[in-house]
Design a protein around this motif. Structure first.
Motif, PDB file in Angstrom:
ATOM      1  N   LYS A 353      50.755  11.799  -1.388  1.00  0.00           N
ATOM      2  CA  LYS A 353      49.845  10.719  -1.751  1.00  0.00           C
ATOM      3  C   LYS A 353      48.885  11.118  -2.864  1.00  0.00           C
ATOM      4  O   LYS A 353      48.078  10.318  -3.325  1.00  0.00           O
ATOM      5  N   ASN A 354      48.960  12.420  -3.318  1.00  0.00           N
ATOM      6  CA  ASN A 354      48.095  12.834  -4.424  1.00  0.00           C
ATOM      7  C   ASN A 354      48.545  12.187  -5.731  1.00  0.00           C
ATOM      8  O   ASN A 354      47.770  11.966  -6.643  1.00  0.00           O
ATOM      9  N   VAL A 355      49.840  11.929  -5.816  1.00  0.00           N
ATOM     10  CA  VAL A 355      50.371  11.344  -7.043  1.00  0.00           C
ATOM     11  C   VAL A 355      50.032   9.865  -7.117  1.00  0.00           C
ATOM     12  O   VAL A 355      49.506   9.358  -8.092  1.00  0.00           O
ATOM     13  N   VAL A 356      50.360   9.208  -6.026  1.00  0.00           N
ATOM     14  CA  VAL A 356      50.147   7.765  -5.986  1.00  0.00           C
ATOM     15  C   VAL A 356      49.926   7.370  -4.544  1.00  0.00           C
ATOM     16  O   VAL A 356      50.436   8.008  -3.622  1.00  0.00           O
ATOM     17  N   GLY A 357      49.153   6.315  -4.317  1.00  0.00           N
ATOM     18  CA  GLY A 357      48.847   5.880  -2.969  1.00  0.00           C
ATOM     19  C   GLY A 357      50.094   5.434  -2.242  1.00  0.00           C
ATOM     20  O   GLY A 357      51.049   4.985  -2.819  1.00  0.00           O
ATOM     21  N   CYS A 358      50.109   5.592  -0.933  1.00  0.00           N
ATOM     22  CA  CYS A 358      51.230   5.106  -0.133  1.00  0.00           C
ATOM     23  C   CYS A 358      50.686   4.791   1.251  1.00  0.00           C
ATOM     24  O   CYS A 358      49.556   5.128   1.580  1.00  0.00           O
ATOM     25  N   HIS A 359      51.455   4.078   1.995  1.00  0.00           N
ATOM     26  CA  HIS A 359      51.030   3.829   3.382  1.00  0.00           C
ATOM     27  C   HIS A 359      51.515   4.977   4.240  1.00  0.00           C
ATOM     28  O   HIS A 359      52.257   5.849   3.785  1.00  0.00           O
ATOM     29  N   ASN A 360      51.119   4.995   5.465  1.00  0.00           N
ATOM     30  CA  ASN A 360      51.481   6.118   6.321  1.00  0.00           C
ATOM     31  C   ASN A 360      52.890   5.970   6.847  1.00  0.00           C
ATOM     32  O   ASN A 360      53.216   4.983   7.507  1.00  0.00           O
ATOM     33  N   HIS A 361      53.695   6.916   6.486  1.00  0.00           N
ATOM     34  CA  HIS A 361      55.058   6.926   7.022  1.00  0.00           C
ATOM     35  C   HIS A 361      55.586   8.328   6.851  1.00  0.00           C
ATOM     36  O   HIS A 361      55.090   9.097   6.011  1.00  0.00           O
ATOM     37  N   PRO A 362      56.608   8.669   7.610  1.00  0.00           N
ATOM     38  CA  PRO A 362      57.199  10.007   7.431  1.00  0.00           C
ATOM     39  C   PRO A 362      57.848  10.104   6.068  1.00  0.00           C
ATOM     40  O   PRO A 362      58.279   9.094   5.507  1.00  0.00           O
ATOM     41  N   SER A 363      57.944  11.321   5.563  1.00  0.00           N
ATOM     42  CA  SER A 363      58.572  11.517   4.257  1.00  0.00           C
ATOM     43  C   SER A 363      60.031  11.113   4.304  1.00  0.00           C
ATOM     44  O   SER A 363      60.731  11.347   5.279  1.00  0.00           O
ATOM     45  N   ALA A 364      60.519  10.510   3.209  1.00  0.00           N
ATOM     46  CA  ALA A 364      61.906  10.040   3.157  1.00  0.00           C
ATOM     47  C   ALA A 364      62.826  11.208   2.888  1.00  0.00           C
ATOM     48  O   ALA A 364      62.597  11.999   1.971  1.00  0.00           O
ATOM     49  N   GLN A 365      63.891  11.306   3.700  1.00  0.00           N
ATOM     50  CA  GLN A 365      64.854  12.403   3.573  1.00  0.00           C
ATOM     51  C   GLN A 365      66.002  12.015   2.648  1.00  0.00           C
ATOM     52  O   GLN A 365      66.763  12.862   2.227  1.00  0.00           O
ATOM     53  N   ASN A 366      66.171  10.757   2.429  1.00  0.00           N
ATOM     54  CA  ASN A 366      67.256  10.288   1.559  1.00  0.00           C
ATOM     55  C   ASN A 366      66.882   8.934   0.943  1.00  0.00           C
ATOM     56  O   ASN A 366      65.825   8.379   1.238  1.00  0.00           O
ATOM     57  N   VAL A 367      67.766   8.433   0.114  1.00  0.00           N
ATOM     58  CA  VAL A 367      67.510   7.180  -0.602  1.00  0.00           C
ATOM     59  C   VAL A 367      67.297   6.031   0.365  1.00  0.00           C
ATOM     60  O   VAL A 367      66.367   5.234   0.230  1.00  0.00           O
ATOM     61  N   ALA A 368      68.167   5.950   1.381  1.00  0.00           N
ATOM     62  CA  ALA A 368      68.084   4.838   2.321  1.00  0.00           C
ATOM     63  C   ALA A 368      66.713   4.785   2.977  1.00  0.00           C
ATOM     64  O   ALA A 368      66.098   3.718   3.080  1.00  0.00           O
ATOM     65  N   GLN A 369      66.227   5.942   3.385  1.00  0.00           N
ATOM     66  CA  GLN A 369      64.906   5.975   4.025  1.00  0.00           C
ATOM     67  C   GLN A 369      63.806   5.601   3.033  1.00  0.00           C
ATOM     68  O   GLN A 369      62.864   4.878   3.370  1.00  0.00           O
TER      69      GLN A 369
END
Lengths: 624, 468
Positions: A353-369
């Motif tokens: 989130k240092n780069v850009v704001g995001c909501h709280n969610h686990p980190s995406a492991q792949n494109v689909a996520q």
């Protein structure tokens, strides 16, 4: 006798005059064609019969545009006899002053021309010709006047046909007609003063297909303009031929339903059949009833109001409005990343989130996520890799090469250029190119970090809702699209050629699996952003967009956007929805609207009445 | 003196036949132009075609009456006939006006135009006067007295007013010219007023009338076409002023004139043909060019006045306005083409469409020309020309001056009617309402022309009885 030779003088006169007359008659009757033309000009009225414009059907054979019969009250000045202006003013309910003014208006309206013989400016108006005195009376209005017309020689009724829109919707698609102006008359010889031609929408785009063939009737006229017969028994007459009906890909009921849903909202819905590129519905909200702009009286009454309405009902938002696509844009970024080989379907990035704001969610492991959770940092990372491919040492030069490649992909998705859709008023949206940024920042004065907001569909990138819906169709087709279009067939000729050509995006179909899976999860998995887009019995693949926007530097409510297609296997409908300043996220408003459209289209009816009611009740957007 | 013989003896059947052919063509044309589908029979006497047949029947009946009367009475009673005719012309001035002229004598639709019959009376009196005229005593007084015979009816007709009949009376000037009446004393008097000039005879004075006629004809023709523009297919894009049309006409006619002269003149004079033709051409060109130039130089309002007098304004609006009648008439004639639109197929010149007004009377040439085209019009002109030439032949074989003068009067009156009536439908004459002889619908003209013709035929049939 003394003066006998004088008989020769007299004989010479006789013969000379006779010879001169015969020669002159030979010149007039045989050599000079001018008098034959003049004769036709005087006696033959070439009466043109304009056929009603083509009828328009929707994809289910329902009439979307039909024609109604109206009446013009015609007048021929040369035929007027003992015109009782008092009685006439009582009959038509005008003041005598208005009647006099109208006569002047008719004369002035015909314009003038420079007489080549005398150099004088003469009026085109001719006393012996008929002109409409009152236009477009309804059958009801005419029935009150017609029985009394025999008291007013020189006046008579004439049937005309006018457009009618049984559904009263799709105004921005169908367009409206207006009387031709001087420029049109010189441009389109088909039209004569007083004719109507398409001014917007498909009525304008396909104007020449709507016209049909004018019929011509040559009538021999008496000096008093009475018809005394047809010319050569009608040997040169032709009948008017109405143009063949035009079949649209539009679903009139779906269109109507969409307009209902968008009541009290500003924005658009565009629905496309992915397998054909036919536009099923194209809703621009707010809109207007096309019946408001039929005929001169309606237009003069209603047009100024519509034109000055600050909520711009005449503006075809889906075609012309350019919005930042927001997170819906992440679909393209993933595809380009995979095609360029800078990521694979299984590349993971931390949600930093240092780069850009995001909501709280686990980190995406792949494109689909990543798609499912719409992770902003993930797509920053992807886009950085696309732009900065390290082909040059200088990161600025490198960024220029990367962005150039990226922009080429965008064009192949039909972005940043006008689609070849069969309607006028399209805009191209905006895909920034290296040149574009050079202009802003200077040549090689920028790199990815300068332009990073394009990663998540903010910043410079702008798309029209039609382009966005086309993106949904590309997703559904896994990599290709037919140019979205309205007209399915003109008459029975079948699809138009230019709409049977597949446009390929140059993304391998295999790359779509991961992204589409992400879209499915968006709707159907816990943690997806578009759970409100679910439709019972179908797998919907969607992607939300929540677009931050500012007027000046004041932050406004977010735009709510959503694109989707359904069903997942063998998709039948691809949709983009855009609700201006709805607040909240794309999942809150745009997604349920899209799901209702899908349900309506696939099932023919909507069972989820709670969802429906919520949308119908919502009053969103900023109203002026 | 008179032998007992049948009244038809000595009749010029050729001339009579030509006239009856003309009448038949006339009725056919009246039928075509005035045809009313509700009254299809040509013998329907409620329609003008039916009436025209009645008029022709009456005229032929009057012709038979004329033949029963000894032609001697015209010579004997020339003056009483003339005076009673003038009385009618006076009486008619106290009658109510019809179409703006007090020319009609009678009740309702039945009536006669004394002006038509005054021509006959004047012809008879002029014949009588010139028969008694002593050629050697051509004083100014005698010449003026001869002119009085035509000036009196002209003055009365001018009061009606009836421009057409007025103009027709000038035809008698040619008759006088033929008989050697000269205006030279008048011209000489004027010319010899100039110091140092002492002519005994002037060419202009002797041939004053034909010269005047040529000048007037050329002037009017020039004026009528001077505002036109001519386009020639060979030179696309260029337009020529109407005057060039006159010029080309004059050139062609000078050439034709030259060859005709060479044929006619005696061997000795043959060389003079080229000189005469050239002088004629140069004179005609100068006259017409002067008229054209003068007309173009006129102030607009003066120009307009002349144009109005000629019934001519070359203005697009005028086509459907002041120039309506002439424009429609010319159009009807011009649109006939080579072979016409076919009998009863005219669209402009008939009573049903009524584009050309008076298409059964004064403008009857228009329906004929429209329906029969150039074939018809050249035939009709040839027929009139044949009648005119035949009358000249008849005139020249008379023993008596009285008969000859009368015959020439008939020829000249017919010539005027023919020339002006057709001329106004082909841009050669201003629109003056006079009937086409034996052709136009109308009782007075049909009867008066018939009586005039039958008197001639009667005189001719008795020509051998006359010793003088």
């Amino acid at each position: 006798m003394k003066h006998d030779s004088r008989k020769y003088v007299i004989l010479t006169f006789f013969i000379l005059i006779g010879a001169i007359y015969v020669l002159k008659l030979f010149y007039m009757q045989v050599v000079d064609d001018h008098w034959k033309l003049r004769s036709q000009q005087i006696t033959e009225q070439r009466r043109e019969i304009t056929p009603p414009r083509a009828i328009v059907y929707d994809r289910n054979g329902k009439m979307v545009i039909s024609n109604n019969t109206h009446y013009n009250l015609m007048v021929c000045e040369a035929e007027l006899e003992d015109f009782d202006i008092q009685a006439f003013s009582e009959l038509i309910g005008w003041t005598q002053e208005q009647i006099r003014k109208r006569f002047v208006e008719i004369r002035d309206g015909e314009g003038t021309y420079k007489n080549p013989h005398t150099g004088q400016i003469d009026s085109n108006y001719q006393r012996i010709r008929s002109y409409p005195f009152i236009k477009e009376l309804t059958a009801n209005e005419m029935s009150k006047i017609a029985p009394h017309l025999d008291r007013f020689k020189g006046f008579y009724e004439l049937e005309t046909s006018m457009r009618s829109y049984p559904f009263g919707n799709a105004a921005n698609i169908l367009g409206y007609l207006n009387e031709v102006n001087k420029d049109d008359l010189s441009k389109y010889p088909f039209y004569k003063a007083g004719d109507y031609m398409g001014r917007s929408g498909i009525e304008r785009y396909y104007d020449s297909y709507f016209r049909g063939q004018k019929g011509v009737k040559y009538i021999v006229q008496s000096a008093r303009n009475n018809q005394i017969g047809s010319f050569e028994n009608g040997a040169y007459d032709t009948t008017a031929v109405q143009a063949p009906p035009i079949h649209l890909g539009l679903d009139a009921e779906l269109q109507g339903y969409g307009e209902q849903l968008m009541a009290n909202k500003k924005g658009c819905i565009v629905a496309i059949e992915p397998s054909t590129g036919e536009i099923l519905a194209l809703i621009s909200a707010p809109s207007y009833d096309p019946n408001l702009l039929v005929g001169r009286r309606n237009i003069s009454e209603n047009y100024p109001g519509l034109k000055s309405d600050k909520n711009t009902p005449l503006f075809p938002r889906p075609l012309a409005s350019q919005y930042m696509p927001g997170s819906t844009f992440k679909l393209i970024q993933s595809l380009v990343g995979m095609q360029e080989g800078v990521i694979t379907a299984n590349t993971g990035f931390a949600c930093n989130k240092n780069v850009v704001g995001c909501h709280n969610h686990p980190s995406a492991q792949n494109v689909a996520q990543a798609v499912q959770m719409s992770c902003n940092p993930y797509f920053y990372a992807v886009t950085r890799r696309i732009i900065q491919q390290k082909k040059r040492k200088n990161p600025r030069e490198d960024a220029a090469i990367g962005l150039g490649k990226w922009a080429d992909y965008m064009y192949r998705f039909g972005l940043g250029k006008k689609l070849d859709t069969d309607i006028t008023g399209l805009t191209s949206g905006l895909i920034p190119t290296p040149k574009y940024y050079d202009k802003w920042y200077g040549h090689h004065q920028w790199k990815f970090s300068t332009i990073q907001s394009i990663s998540i569909g903010q910043g410079e990138v702008q798309l029209t809702p039609l382009q966005l819906a086309n993106l949904a169709a590309i997703m559904a087709n896994r990599g290709w699209y037919y140019t979205p279009h309205f007209v399915k067939s003109i008459g029975d000729t079948g699809p138009l050629k230019k709409y049977t050509k597949k446009n390929y995006t140059s993304i391998d179909a295999s790359h779509f699996d991961a992204v589409i899976e992400g879209m499915r999860r968006c709707v159907h998995e816990e943690g997806g952003t578009a759970r409100r887009a679910r439709v019972e019995g179908y797998t919907v693949c969607g992607k939300t967009g929540t677009i931050e926007n500012y007027i000046g530097s004041v932050k406004q409510k977010n735009h709510s956007a959503f694109i989707c297609f359904a069903p997942m296997k063998q998709p039948e409908i691809a949709i983009s929805v855009f609700v201006e300043n709805a607040g909240d996220s794309g999942g809150t408003w745009a997604a349920p609207i899209a799901s209702l459209m899908i349900e309506k289209y696939l099932n023919g009816e909507v069972k989820d009445t709670i969802k429906e009611q919520r949308i119908l009740d919502a009053k969103l957007s900023i109203w002026k | 003196m008179r032998k007992s013989q049948s009244i038809t003896n000595g009749v010029d059947w050729v001339l009579l036949g030509a006239v009856i052919l003309l009448m038949a063509l006339g009725v056919a044309t009246v039928y075509s132009t005035a045809f009313d589908p509700e009254y299809p029979s040509i013998f329907d006497f409620s329609q003008v075609y039916g009436k025209q047949i009645v008029w022709i029947s009456i005229s032929l009946f009057l012709g038979i009456l004329v033949f029963l009367i000894d032609s001697e009475i015209y010579r004997k009673f020339a003056l009483p006939i003339f005076i009673s005719s003038m009385l009618l012309l006076v009486i008619v001035l106290f009658m109510p006006a019809k179409n703006g002229a007090r020319a009609w004598l009678g009740i309702g639709s039945l009536g006669i135009q004394p002006g038509e019959f005054a021509k006959i009376a004047a012809a008879i009196l002029l014949a009588r006067y010139l028969a008694d005229f002593n050629q050697k005593l051509q004083t100014i007084r005698n010449v003026l007295l001869a002119n009085t015979i035509i000036l009196v009816p002209m003055a009365l007709i001018l009061l009606q007013p009836d421009a057409g009949t007025f103009v027709v009376f000038t035809s008698f000037l040619f008759v006088m010219y033929r008989e050697g009446v000269t205006y030279d004393p008048l011209v000489l008097k004027a010319v010899n007023l100039l110091p140092g000039v002492k002519f005994k005879q002037t060419w202009v004075g002797v041939h004053f009338i034909p010269i005047l006629f040529v000048v007037v004809f050329l002037s009017i023709a020039t004026l009528l076409v001077s505002n036109e523009t001519i386009t020639v297919d060979m030179f696309p894009g260029t337009t020529f002023s109407g005057y060039w049309g006159v010029f080309v006409f004059l050139f062609i006619f000078s050439l034709v004139f030259f060859f005709v002269l060479r044929l006619l003149l005696s061997k000795r004079d043959k060389k003079r043909a080229i000189i005469i033709a050239t002088i004629g051409f140069i004179l005609a060109v100068s006259i017409t060019k002067t008229v054209d130039f003068g007309f173009q130089k006129l102030a607009p309002h003066q120009k307009e006045r002349i144009e109005l007098f000629l019934g001519l304004t070359d203005n697009e609006r005028a086509k459907d306005g002041v120039d309506y009648n002439r424009n429609r008439a010319i159009t009807a004639v011009g649109s006939g083409g080579f072979s016409g639109k076919g009998y009863m197929n005219g669209v402009l010149a008939n009573v049903r469409s009524n584009h050309v007004p008076e298409s059964e009377t004064d403008f009857i040439f228009c329906p004929f020309a429209e329906e029969w085209g150039f074939i018809g019009t050249s035939f009709l002109i040839s027929l009139y020309l044949f009648i005119l030439l035949r009358i000249v032949v008849v005139a020249e074989r008379q023993r008596s001056t009285f008969n000859r003068v009368y015959a020439y009067s008939v020829a000249m009156i017919l010539f005027y009617h023919f020339g002006i009536n057709i001329g106004m439908s082909i841009e050669f004459a201003p629109v003056i309402g006079i009937p086409l002889p034996f052709f136009s619908y109308g009782g007075s003209s049909m009867m008066s022309f018939s009586i005039m013709m039958f008197i001639l035929l009667k005189l001719d049939s008795q020509r051998k009885d006359v010793l003088n």
